[in-house]
Scaffold this motif. Structure first.
Motif, PDB file in Angstrom:
ATOM      1  N   GLY A  75      27.457  20.047  52.728  1.00  0.00           N
ATOM      2  CA  GLY A  75      28.570  19.111  52.743  1.00  0.00           C
ATOM      3  C   GLY A  75      29.821  19.674  52.107  1.00  0.00           C
ATOM      4  N   LEU A  76      30.765  18.758  51.807  1.00  0.00           N
ATOM      5  CA  LEU A  76      32.061  19.122  51.236  1.00  0.00           C
ATOM      6  C   LEU A  76      31.986  19.212  49.717  1.00  0.00           C
ATOM      7  CD1 LEU A  76      34.382  16.746  53.296  1.00  0.00           C
ATOM      8  CD2 LEU A  76      33.992  19.181  53.691  1.00  0.00           C
ATOM      9  N   HIS A  77      32.637  20.231  49.153  1.00  0.00           N
ATOM     10  CA  HIS A  77      32.673  20.438  47.706  1.00  0.00           C
ATOM     11  C   HIS A  77      34.066  20.917  47.309  1.00  0.00           C
ATOM     12  CE1 HIS A  77      28.287  20.257  47.406  1.00  0.00           C
ATOM     13  NE2 HIS A  77      28.296  20.906  48.558  1.00  0.00           N
ATOM     14  N   GLY A  78      34.466  20.612  46.090  1.00  0.00           N
ATOM     15  CA  GLY A  78      35.725  21.089  45.547  1.00  0.00           C
ATOM     16  C   GLY A  78      35.488  21.830  44.256  1.00  0.00           C
ATOM     17  N   PHE A  79      36.491  22.568  43.815  1.00  0.00           N
ATOM     18  CA  PHE A  79      36.404  23.263  42.531  1.00  0.00           C
ATOM     19  C   PHE A  79      37.785  23.323  41.898  1.00  0.00           C
ATOM     20  CE2 PHE A  79      37.332  26.573  45.612  1.00  0.00           C
ATOM     21  CZ  PHE A  79      38.323  27.312  44.985  1.00  0.00           C
ATOM     22  N   ASP A  80      37.792  23.412  40.577  1.00  0.00           N
ATOM     23  CA  ASP A  80      39.009  23.610  39.788  1.00  0.00           C
ATOM     24  C   ASP A  80      38.915  24.974  39.128  1.00  0.00           C
ATOM     25  OD1 ASP A  80      39.952  21.086  40.400  1.00  0.00           O
ATOM     26  OD2 ASP A  80      39.165  20.176  38.586  1.00  0.00           O
ATOM     27  N   TRP A  81      40.012  25.682  39.107  1.00  0.00           N
ATOM     28  CA  TRP A  81      40.081  26.988  38.471  1.00  0.00           C
ATOM     29  C   TRP A  81      41.218  26.986  37.462  1.00  0.00           C
ATOM     30  CZ3 TRP A  81      43.985  30.900  39.648  1.00  0.00           C
ATOM     31  CH2 TRP A  81      43.777  32.109  38.970  1.00  0.00           C
ATOM     32  N   PRO A  82      40.911  27.116  36.167  1.00  0.00           N
ATOM     33  CA  PRO A  82      41.971  27.189  35.160  1.00  0.00           C
ATOM     34  C   PRO A  82      42.685  28.542  35.272  1.00  0.00           C
ATOM     35  CG  PRO A  82      39.819  27.462  34.138  1.00  0.00           C
ATOM     36  CD  PRO A  82      39.579  27.187  35.582  1.00  0.00           C
ATOM     37  N   VAL A  83      43.958  28.506  35.604  1.00  0.00           N
ATOM     38  CA  VAL A  83      44.708  29.722  35.876  1.00  0.00           C
ATOM     39  C   VAL A  83      44.707  30.658  34.671  1.00  0.00           C
ATOM     40  CG1 VAL A  83      46.989  30.633  36.441  1.00  0.00           C
ATOM     41  CG2 VAL A  83      46.138  28.594  37.611  1.00  0.00           C
ATOM     42  N   GLY A  84      44.958  30.145  33.481  1.00  0.00           N
ATOM     43  CA  GLY A  84      44.950  30.976  32.277  1.00  0.00           C
ATOM     44  C   GLY A  84      45.860  32.174  32.403  1.00  0.00           C
ATOM     45  N   THR A  85      45.324  33.363  32.139  1.00  0.00           N
ATOM     46  CA  THR A  85      46.122  34.596  32.183  1.00  0.00           C
ATOM     47  C   THR A  85      46.136  35.235  33.570  1.00  0.00           C
ATOM     48  OG1 THR A  85      44.208  35.921  31.533  1.00  0.00           O
ATOM     49  CG2 THR A  85      45.651  35.107  29.765  1.00  0.00           C
ATOM     50  N   HIS A  86      45.385  34.672  34.518  1.00  0.00           N
ATOM     51  CA  HIS A  86      45.296  35.247  35.866  1.00  0.00           C
ATOM     52  C   HIS A  86      46.333  34.620  36.793  1.00  0.00           C
ATOM     53  CE1 HIS A  86      41.572  37.139  34.665  1.00  0.00           C
ATOM     54  NE2 HIS A  86      41.100  35.966  34.303  1.00  0.00           N
ATOM     55  N   THR A  87      47.584  34.811  36.475  1.00  0.00           N
ATOM     56  CA  THR A  87      48.656  34.147  37.222  1.00  0.00           C
ATOM     57  C   THR A  87      48.840  34.696  38.636  1.00  0.00           C
ATOM     58  OG1 THR A  87      50.272  35.651  36.245  1.00  0.00           O
ATOM     59  CG2 THR A  87      49.929  33.509  35.145  1.00  0.00           C
ATOM     60  N   ASP A  88      48.132  35.787  38.975  1.00  0.00           N
ATOM     61  CA  ASP A  88      48.287  36.342  40.319  1.00  0.00           C
ATOM     62  C   ASP A  88      47.255  35.804  41.302  1.00  0.00           C
ATOM     63  OD1 ASP A  88      46.260  37.648  38.998  1.00  0.00           O
ATOM     64  OD2 ASP A  88      46.740  39.627  39.774  1.00  0.00           O
ATOM     65  N   GLY A  89      46.406  34.852  40.893  1.00  0.00           N
ATOM     66  CA  GLY A  89      45.432  34.253  41.804  1.00  0.00           C
ATOM     67  C   GLY A  89      46.129  33.393  42.842  1.00  0.00           C
ATOM     68  N   GLN A  90      45.954  33.729  44.115  1.00  0.00           N
ATOM     69  CA  GLN A  90      46.642  33.012  45.184  1.00  0.00           C
ATOM     70  C   GLN A  90      45.705  32.432  46.230  1.00  0.00           C
ATOM     71  OE1 GLN A  90      49.677  35.500  46.858  1.00  0.00           O
ATOM     72  NE2 GLN A  90      50.591  35.923  44.883  1.00  0.00           N
ATOM     73  N   SER A  91      44.547  33.035  46.382  1.00  0.00           N
ATOM     74  CA  SER A  91      43.612  32.575  47.396  1.00  0.00           C
ATOM     75  C   SER A  91      42.193  32.737  46.860  1.00  0.00           C
ATOM     76  CB  SER A  91      43.802  33.349  48.701  1.00  0.00           C
ATOM     77  OG  SER A  91      43.534  34.726  48.499  1.00  0.00           O
ATOM     78  N   PHE A  92      41.223  32.383  47.683  1.00  0.00           N
ATOM     79  CA  PHE A  92      39.832  32.467  47.233  1.00  0.00           C
ATOM     80  C   PHE A  92      38.908  32.719  48.414  1.00  0.00           C
ATOM     81  CE2 PHE A  92      40.563  28.111  48.463  1.00  0.00           C
ATOM     82  CZ  PHE A  92      39.391  27.708  49.075  1.00  0.00           C
ATOM     83  N   ARG A  93      37.698  33.135  48.088  1.00  0.00           N
ATOM     84  CA  ARG A  93      36.628  33.213  49.081  1.00  0.00           C
ATOM     85  C   ARG A  93      35.369  32.665  48.429  1.00  0.00           C
ATOM     86  NH1 ARG A  93      37.031  39.339  49.407  1.00  0.00           N
ATOM     87  NH2 ARG A  93      36.083  39.986  47.464  1.00  0.00           N
ATOM     88  N   VAL A  94      34.502  32.113  49.236  1.00  0.00           N
ATOM     89  CA  VAL A  94      33.281  31.499  48.745  1.00  0.00           C
ATOM     90  C   VAL A  94      32.098  32.270  49.315  1.00  0.00           C
ATOM     91  CG1 VAL A  94      31.924  29.384  48.608  1.00  0.00           C
ATOM     92  CG2 VAL A  94      34.422  29.255  48.688  1.00  0.00           C
ATOM     93  N   VAL A  95      31.171  32.639  48.430  1.00  0.00           N
ATOM     94  CA  VAL A  95      29.951  33.335  48.827  1.00  0.00           C
ATOM     95  C   VAL A  95      28.788  32.422  48.481  1.00  0.00           C
ATOM     96  CG1 VAL A  95      28.543  35.388  48.498  1.00  0.00           C
ATOM     97  CG2 VAL A  95      31.039  35.560  48.339  1.00  0.00           C
ATOM     98  N   ALA A  96      27.978  32.091  49.487  1.00  0.00           N
ATOM     99  CA  ALA A  96      26.841  31.194  49.283  1.00  0.00           C
ATOM    100  C   ALA A  96      25.581  31.866  49.806  1.00  0.00           C
ATOM    101  CB  ALA A  96      27.082  29.870  50.000  1.00  0.00           C
ATOM    102  N   THR A  97      24.497  31.780  49.012  1.00  0.00           N
ATOM    103  CA  THR A  97      23.225  32.377  49.407  1.00  0.00           C
ATOM    104  C   THR A  97      22.056  31.467  49.029  1.00  0.00           C
ATOM    105  OG1 THR A  97      23.077  33.572  47.308  1.00  0.00           O
ATOM    106  CG2 THR A  97      24.028  34.768  49.173  1.00  0.00           C
TER     107      THR A  97
END
Length: 142
Positions: A75-97
């Motif tokens: 199903g559908l899931h969401g996540f929060d990522w605290p930016v902190g010192t990683h200000t260059d984070g712009q996108s993401f990928r999800v790996v599921a196994t």
């Protein structure tokens, strides 16, 4: 008569779609929605997974952070990522196994409806980041 009904249906769709202008929708994509120091994204799993990992990517595609989400149901899931010192984070990928078997996962992102269109192949949303998107691609409305 069929053509007349089709035209009427398209007009009704456009009127309903106009209420979406200015709202946010969840669509396939991997762009982080960053606000007040928190990046948000989502994903859809076709089936349950024993391990789900979200990798935060820089503009150059390098992994700058990782979020371990553990086991997740389908199903559908969401996540929060605290930016902190990683200000260059712009996108993401999800790996599921599950064990050593990769699971099918669709990355989801928030986008803003700027306009609607009923020309071409049917009812489409004009989104701020994704561009022209079929109405059927929308997974959720905010």
């Amino acid at each position: 008569n069929v053509t007349s009904l089709k035209d009427t249906f398209v007009q009704l769709q456009a009127m309903q779609g106009a209420s979406l202008v200015g709202r946010d929708v969840i669509v396939p994509g991997n762009r982080l929605d960053i606000d007040a120091g928190v990046g948000q994204g989502g994903f859809e799993l076709e089936s349950a997974a024993d391990r789900v990992r979200v990798e935060i990517l820089s503009g150059a595609g390098k992994v700058v952070d990782t979020i371990e989400l553990g086991a997740q149901s389908s199903g559908l899931h969401g996540f929060d990522w605290p930016v902190g010192t990683h200000t260059d984070g712009q996108s993401f990928r999800v790996v599921a196994t599950s064990g050593s078997v990769s699971k099918s996962v669709t990355a989801l992102m928030r986008d803003h409806v700027d306009a609607i269109s009923t020309s071409g192949t049917g009812f489409r949303l004009e989104l701020a980041h994704t561009g022209s998107t079929a109405y059927g691609a929308v997974r959720a409305f905010n």
